[in-house]
Scaffold this active site. Structure first.
Site, mmCIF file in Angstrom:
data_model
loop_
_atom_site.group_PDB
_atom_site.id
_atom_site.type_symbol
_atom_site.label_atom_id
_atom_site.label_comp_id
_atom_site.label_asym_id
_atom_site.label_seq_id
_atom_site.Cartn_x
_atom_site.Cartn_y
_atom_site.Cartn_z
ATOM 1 N N GLY A 196 -7.662 -4.469 0.744
ATOM 2 C CA GLY A 196 -6.446 -4.994 0.159
ATOM 3 C C GLY A 196 -6.349 -6.499 0.301
ATOM 4 O O GLY A 196 -5.847 -7.182 -0.591
ATOM 5 N N ASN A 212 5.363 -2.828 5.148
ATOM 6 C CA ASN A 212 4.566 -1.978 6.031
ATOM 7 C C ASN A 212 5.294 -1.613 7.314
ATOM 8 O O ASN A 212 4.978 -0.598 7.935
ATOM 9 C CB ASN A 212 3.232 -2.652 6.363
ATOM 10 C CG ASN A 212 3.416 -4.080 6.839
ATOM 11 O OD1 ASN A 212 3.982 -4.915 6.140
ATOM 12 N ND2 ASN A 212 2.917 -4.381 8.026
ATOM 13 N N GLN A 271 1.211 -0.152 0.606
ATOM 14 C CA GLN A 271 1.980 0.884 1.305
ATOM 15 C C GLN A 271 2.663 1.860 0.357
ATOM 16 O O GLN A 271 3.053 2.956 0.764
ATOM 17 C CB GLN A 271 3.039 0.235 2.199
ATOM 18 C CG GLN A 271 2.487 -0.518 3.386
ATOM 19 C CD GLN A 271 1.825 0.399 4.412
ATOM 20 O OE1 GLN A 271 2.022 1.610 4.414
ATOM 21 N NE2 GLN A 271 1.044 -0.178 5.297
ATOM 22 N N GLY A 289 -7.247 1.946 -0.156
ATOM 23 C CA GLY A 289 -7.668 3.318 0.061
ATOM 24 C C GLY A 289 -7.269 3.903 1.399
ATOM 25 O O GLY A 289 -6.850 5.062 1.473
ATOM 26 N N HIS A 290 -7.386 3.134 2.473
ATOM 27 C CA HIS A 290 -7.152 3.738 3.791
ATOM 28 C C HIS A 290 -5.673 3.932 4.096
ATOM 29 O O HIS A 290 -5.320 4.480 5.149
ATOM 30 C CB HIS A 290 -7.858 2.937 4.897
ATOM 31 C CG HIS A 290 -7.154 1.698 5.330
ATOM 32 N ND1 HIS A 290 -6.330 1.656 6.429
ATOM 33 C CD2 HIS A 290 -7.168 0.442 4.830
ATOM 34 C CE1 HIS A 290 -5.864 0.424 6.596
ATOM 35 N NE2 HIS A 290 -6.359 -0.329 5.634
ATOM 36 N N THR A 305 -23.546 -5.311 -6.480
ATOM 37 C CA THR A 305 -23.764 -3.914 -6.843
ATOM 38 C C THR A 305 -22.635 -3.053 -6.299
ATOM 39 O O THR A 305 -22.267 -3.145 -5.131
ATOM 40 C CB THR A 305 -25.112 -3.424 -6.287
ATOM 41 O OG1 THR A 305 -26.152 -4.254 -6.792
ATOM 42 C CG2 THR A 305 -25.366 -1.978 -6.675
ATOM 43 N N CYS A 361 1.225 -8.342 20.411
ATOM 44 C CA CYS A 361 0.804 -8.655 21.771
ATOM 45 C C CYS A 361 -0.227 -9.774 21.751
ATOM 46 O O CYS A 361 -1.247 -9.681 21.073
ATOM 47 C CB CYS A 361 0.218 -7.415 22.442
ATOM 48 S SG CYS A 361 -0.296 -7.708 24.153
#
Length: 392
Positions: free
Chosen positions: A86, A167, A195, A216-217, A253, A340
């Site tokens: 993304g 998100n 999202q 995708g994830h 490719t 953090c």
């Protein structure tokens, strides 16, 4: 809840370990997606651009994957450009539009709670290409006021980039209205929909966007599979130069296996949307919120809009607690409203931009549900978070 939802199979990766409520960070790969891509890692290895028989199956698979992604978005297959992330898709959209404009000092508009992939690209465009960037504020719900955009649009505005859904809070921006305003001044409109795609219906024609990012994830495909919708006629400077793949915008490719994975995830997402997945997730999310509010009366505060948000996302702060300590005590796999750095925690920039006090921002937890989240897991998570709060 439909019969299909009642009897959905469990995911092997979620069978052991804590309750997983971090789907906005990443989703487990759907076994159907893994099965579809596997032959393209083993048997069908040919280059899609070659002229012999080994290229035929990969070439057709690439066409089908592009078609499936396009169908999910209400786009045309030749408007889909595959990328590796993304962040890369956002870079292609923003840098591509700015450099292709030919303007000596192009104006770009975004908003304060965007993903760093957009905000940092805007800063790079300022530093490297002389762009002028305007960052719109958001209100206490995390939403952009369309009037604020109208007030800063100029004849030099090349691009407006506003995410579909945040998100952290799930806040849904008024994209259709914002895109219309941008087009009224001759500017392109980019939407990072990482999202949103797969969680709610997304139609590029209804939204009126020129560029839209898909990841995708976030929708049960592997990491490394993403795409950018590029409306026909929109000119972009390529992000990778070379062999002319992906309409000449991203040479190299093609990764057929990951394209197939994204296409399969898009097909499944379309089926899930039609089968009522958003309503199922919203019901589970609201049940989780109600359980927490009942167990911790007066202490649970919703961050973000009550209505204009993703159906799977619940961001809450609990009085007197730090989000990272609560998650550690509860054992729930989720995210916090802080970052953090070297052992010290700072409030989320998203929540800070919404005007939350540091104590409330540091107390935030983001609980994001997914395809295999069950009512039993919601009950378990609510009990664990309540017990964790008591222990602290």
């Amino acid at each position: 809840m439909s019969a299909a939802a009642d009897h959905r199979p469990s995911h092997p990766g979620l069978a052991h370990g804590p309750v997983y409520l971090d789907h906005n960070a990443t989703t487990p790969v759907d076994p159907r997606v893994a099965e579809a891509m596997l032959p393209h890692l083993t048997d069908f290895f040919g280059n899609p651009s070659s002229g012999h028989s080994f290229s035929e199956v990969p070439r057709q698979a690439l066409i089908e994957a592009r078609t499936r992604v396009a169908r999910l978005l209400g786009a045309r297959p030749d408007e889909i450009v595959f990328t590796a992330s993304g962040s890369e898709a956002d870079l292609l959209a923003l840098r591509g539009a700015v450099l292709a404009s030919g303007r000596p000092r192009p104006h770009v508009i975004t908003q304060a709670t965007e993903h760093p992939a957009v905000l940092d690209t805007c800063r790079a465009l300022e530093r490297l290409h002389g762009a002028r960037v305007t960052v719109l504020p958001v209100d206490g719900r995390g939403l952009v006021d369309p009037k604020a955009l109208a007030d800063v649009l100029t004849d030099d505005t090349v691009l407006v980039s506003v995410m579909a859904a945040n998100n952290e809070t799930g806040a849904l921006q008024p994209i259709t209205e914002l895109a219309s305003l941008a087009h009224g001044r001759g500017a392109l409109f980019h939407c990072d929909a990482a999202q949103a795609v797969g969680k709610i219906p997304i139609d590029v024609e209804v939204l009126g966007v020129d560029l839209l990012t898909v990841v995708g994830h976030k929708m049960y495909a592997p990491k490394g599979a993403a795409a950018l919708y590029v409306r026909e006629g929109v000119r972009l400077e390529p992000v990778v130069y070379g062999g002319g793949q992906e309409r000449g915008l991203r040479a190299g490719t093609e990764n057929v296996a990951l394209a197939v994975a994204l296409g399969t995830a898009a097909r499944i997402a379309a089926e899930e949307l039609a089968d009522g997945a958003p309503a199922r997730l919203a019901a589970l999310r609201d049940d989780l919120h109600a359980r927490l509010a009942a167990a911790l009366p007066g202490r649970v505060h919703l961050n973000g809009p009550e209505r204009e948000r993703l159906p799977n996302t619940l961001n809450v702060s609990i009085d007197g607690l730090l989000g990272h300590e609560l998650l550690a005590a509860s054992g729930i796999a989720a995210s916090t409203g802080s970052a953090c750095h070297s052992g010290s925690h700072t409030p989320s920039p998203v929540l800070s931009a919404m005007g939350l006090e540091p104590a409330r921002a540091l107390g935030a937890v983001r609980l994001s549900l997914g395809r295999w989240t069950t009512p039993g897991e919601i009950e378990t998570a609510a009990a664990a978070l309540t017990e964790g709060a008591a222990a602290l």
